[in-house]
Design a protein around this motif. Structure first.
Motif, PDB file in Angstrom:
ATOM      1  N   GLU A 123       0.831  -1.202   0.000  1.00  0.00           N
ATOM      2  CA  GLU A 123       0.000   0.000   0.000  1.00  0.00           C
ATOM      3  C   GLU A 123       0.865   1.251   0.000  1.00  0.00           C
ATOM      4  OE1 GLU A 123      -2.226  -2.847   2.966  1.00  0.00           O
ATOM      5  OE2 GLU A 123      -0.161  -2.258   2.562  1.00  0.00           O
ATOM      6  N   GLY A 140       0.313   5.919  -0.325  1.00  0.00           N
ATOM      7  CA  GLY A 140      -0.590   7.051  -0.494  1.00  0.00           C
ATOM      8  C   GLY A 140      -1.177   7.608   0.784  1.00  0.00           C
ATOM      9  N   THR A 182      -5.665   9.539  -2.173  1.00  0.00           N
ATOM     10  CA  THR A 182      -5.848   8.317  -2.950  1.00  0.00           C
ATOM     11  C   THR A 182      -4.831   7.285  -2.501  1.00  0.00           C
ATOM     12  OG1 THR A 182      -6.652   9.524  -4.887  1.00  0.00           O
ATOM     13  CG2 THR A 182      -5.864   7.292  -5.244  1.00  0.00           C
ATOM     14  N   SER A 196      -3.141   3.500  -2.939  1.00  0.00           N
ATOM     15  CA  SER A 196      -2.855   2.502  -3.973  1.00  0.00           C
ATOM     16  C   SER A 196      -2.368   1.224  -3.304  1.00  0.00           C
ATOM     17  CB  SER A 196      -1.777   3.005  -4.931  1.00  0.00           C
ATOM     18  OG  SER A 196      -2.172   4.181  -5.583  1.00  0.00           O
ATOM     19  N   ARG A 234      -9.925  -0.555  -9.848  1.00  0.00           N
ATOM     20  CA  ARG A 234      -8.792  -1.445 -10.084  1.00  0.00           C
ATOM     21  C   ARG A 234      -8.286  -1.280 -11.502  1.00  0.00           C
ATOM     22  NH1 ARG A 234     -10.733  -7.176  -8.673  1.00  0.00           N
ATOM     23  NH2 ARG A 234      -8.674  -7.774  -9.489  1.00  0.00           N
ATOM     24  N   THR A 245      -3.072  -3.240  -9.709  1.00  0.00           N
ATOM     25  CA  THR A 245      -3.211  -2.247  -8.658  1.00  0.00           C
ATOM     26  C   THR A 245      -4.676  -1.952  -8.384  1.00  0.00           C
ATOM     27  OG1 THR A 245      -1.087  -1.243  -9.263  1.00  0.00           O
ATOM     28  CG2 THR A 245      -2.594   0.099  -7.956  1.00  0.00           C
ATOM     29  N   TYR A 283      -7.133   0.850  -6.154  1.00  0.00           N
ATOM     30  CA  TYR A 283      -7.073   2.204  -5.624  1.00  0.00           C
ATOM     31  C   TYR A 283      -8.257   2.466  -4.696  1.00  0.00           C
ATOM     32  CZ  TYR A 283      -4.058   2.675  -9.729  1.00  0.00           C
ATOM     33  OH  TYR A 283      -3.080   2.493 -10.669  1.00  0.00           O
ATOM     34  N   GLN A 302      -9.995   6.047  -3.737  1.00  0.00           N
ATOM     35  CA  GLN A 302     -10.092   7.500  -3.764  1.00  0.00           C
ATOM     36  C   GLN A 302     -10.970   7.930  -2.605  1.00  0.00           C
ATOM     37  OE1 GLN A 302      -8.787  10.013  -5.853  1.00  0.00           O
ATOM     38  NE2 GLN A 302      -9.739  11.387  -4.364  1.00  0.00           N
TER      39      GLN A 302
END
Length: 115
Positions: free
Chosen positions: A6, A8, A19, A21, A71, A77, A79, A81
């Motif tokens: 992970e 962010g 966000t 990731s 995704r 990856t 994400y 948000q």
């Protein structure tokens, strides 16, 4: 070797955005359902959002309308948000992968919402 990494996290003011990731390796990513969980101090780990291999999504009531999970199978990856962040969103956020057999967890990334 399976890895979920992970990134962010950080410190953000109330009302701000971040966000997250999660980069996966060692799995056939497109087959896996991916989730974001979080754990605040003194509380149990809770599901925040999930996205299936079909891209069907689900959210905890507390984040609906504010958080969006997505995704990118080409980048392995997932994400998260996060908008309109609140102090109650402060927690360590964990990435989780599950398909058939064992599931996998990332090491977590800290999100702190404070003025």
């Amino acid at each position: 070797q399976v890895q979920l990494v992970e990134s962010g996290g950080g410190l953000v003011q109330p009302g701000g955005s971040l966000t997250l990731s999660c980069a996966a390796s060692g799995i056939v990513f497109r087959l896996y359902a991916m989730h974001w969980y979080r754990q605040a101090p003194g509380k149990q780990r809770e599901l925040v959002a999930g996205i299936a291999s079909t891209r069907i999504t689900n959210y905890a009531d507390s984040v609906k309308g504010r958080f969006t999970i997505s995704r990118d199978n080409a980048k392995n990856t997932v994400y998260l948000q996060m908008n309109s962040l609140k102090p109650d969103d402060t927690a360590v956020y964990y990435c989780h992968a599950v398909w058939s057999g064992p599931d996998y967890w990332g090491q977590g990334t800290q999100v702190t919402v404070s003025s």
